[in-house]
Design an enzyme around this catalytic site. Structure first.
Site, short mmCIF file in Angstrom:
data_model
loop_
_atom_site.label_atom_id
_atom_site.label_comp_id
_atom_site.label_asym_id
_atom_site.label_seq_id
_atom_site.Cartn_x
_atom_site.Cartn_y
_atom_site.Cartn_z
N HIS A 31 0.83 -1.21 0.00
CA HIS A 31 0.00 0.00 0.00
C HIS A 31 0.86 1.26 0.00
CE1 HIS A 31 -3.94 -1.92 0.30
NE2 HIS A 31 -3.33 -2.83 1.05
N LEU A 118 -1.70 -12.80 -5.76
CA LEU A 118 -0.46 -12.94 -6.52
C LEU A 118 -0.55 -12.30 -7.89
CD1 LEU A 118 0.40 -16.62 -5.53
CD2 LEU A 118 1.06 -14.49 -4.39
N ASP A 165 2.13 -3.94 -9.51
CA ASP A 165 1.87 -5.27 -10.04
C ASP A 165 2.26 -5.37 -11.51
OD1 ASP A 165 0.85 -5.72 -7.56
OD2 ASP A 165 -1.24 -5.90 -8.19
#
Length: 373
Positions: A31, A118, A165
């Protein structure tokens, strides 16, 4: 190759290529990405493969081996639904950015455990992005593709994720973690050969599937934006005097700031320890990160807390939840000779609390997105 065979069966022709993008696990730095901070993910052996060929009619046809009863042929990308929006959104983002991307037949095959935190969604997006970049000769660098994939998820899917990501999927290198400054997008690969020091990373999949688009993630992000505005900074990464900042805040905003600022420090400390070869000492930072995510950012879950506590009790040097939270997975730094003991202790703790059995996965730092065929 299974996905190429499926493409041939579906379209009556071979794909022009097969591209693969991996999922990721975040070692530390949770975060912090949408607060312009630091993150340290690495790519995993599992990901999404995309068999793709161009079409000359502008139509985008998308199907997945994981959803064999669903096939979408889209003349209007906005008509995409569910998981298809992640792939359609990449086409939309490329076109909206002014790139000459026509139609495409896309067949996907993924093995990232879904709902485990994931990043199967980023793997899907990046696999499509690198395929279309090559097929249409766009010549875009990997960070640009990661940013377009992020934009697809932010604006087309409606999930306000940060850049971590997609960047991890696009830019990671085998045997390394990706140290990423989410403001400047500067990055470097940090050697992550923990096996040489007698350790391994273990992923503990709690089996609790999470859905970050349900509003919890967005609320945490809004808390951070509100706190930054109150403190008069562009992002929480700019808070330099934590004590003074906390004195001006109350409630959830105060908690969120405490987590983000200290988590950035933990990322930098982890990079320093890895570069110094002090692998074992990283464990304490993982433990501190989990406590902060549990108590200050409030994104853990009972299953994650039990997994972390039991892993450490079973011999792990440290462990923490990883990913957006509210379920998903934990990552543990485990001495190679204690892997069985950690598994046994976590499994026993889950049985005692009548949780569903967890799944244990080895976390091996793997290559980023690449062409397979």
């Amino acid at each position: 190759m299974r996905v190429a065979d499926a493409f041939l069966a579906a379209h009556g022709r071979a794909p022009e290529g097969v591209w693969h993008a991996p999922g990721r696990v975040n070692l530390i730095g949770e975060h912090t990405d949408y607060n312009d901070g630091f993150v340290l993910p690495f790519a995993l052996p599992w990901g999404v493969s995309a068999a793709v060929a161009r079409r000359d009619d502008g139509v985008v046809a998308i199907r997945s081996l994981q959803a064999p009863d669903e096939a979408y042929t889209l003349t209007d990308l906005d008509r995409a639904e569910g998981w298809v929006r992640y792939a359609a959104g990449v086409v939309w983002a490329l076109r909206d950015a002014g790139h000459d991307v026509g139609g495409a037949d896309i067949v996907l095959d993924g093995d990232v455990p879904r709902g485990a935190g994931l990043s199967s969604s980023a793997a899907l997006e990046v696999s499509v992005a690198v395929a279309l970049d090559e097929l249409y000769g766009l010549g875009l660098d990997r960070m640009t593709l990661a940013r377009l994939a992020q934009r697809a998820e932010n604006e087309f899917v409606g999930m306000p994720c940060g850049i971590m990501d997609q960047a991890a999927s696009a830019l990671s290198a085998e045997g390394h973690a990706l140290f990423l400054d989410c403001r400047s997008l500067g990055h470097r690969n940090v050697p992550l050969d923990v096996s040489a020091a007698g350790y391994t990373f273990m992923i503990i999949d709690t089996g609790v599937h999470h859905e970050l688009a349900d509003g919890q993630y967005a609320r945490r992000r809004q808390d951070c934006e509100n706190a930054a505005k109150r403190l008069g900074v562009a992002a929480l990464r700019d808070v330099t005097d934590l004590a003074a900042a906390l004195a001006r805040l109350t409630g959830d905003e105060r908690k969120r700031v405490q987590h983000v600022v200290t988590e950035n420090h933990r990322v930098e400390a982890t990079v320093g320890l890895l570069r110094a070869g002090a692998v074992a000492e990283v464990g304490a930072l993982l433990n501190a990160s989990h406590l902060s995510l549990r108590d200050q950012f409030e994104v853990s879950s009972p299953e994650l807390d039990v997994a972390v506590e039991a892993a450490v009790r079973g011999g792990a040097r440290g462990a923490r939840m990883t990913g957006g939270g509210f379920g998903g997975s934990a990552i543990a730094l485990v001495p190679a000779d204690r892997v069985d003991g950690v598994r046994d202790e976590v499994s026993r703790a889950y049985r005692e609390r009548e949780f569903a059995a967890p799944r244990f996965l080895p976390a091996v730092p793997s290559p980023g997105a690449r062409r397979l065929a």
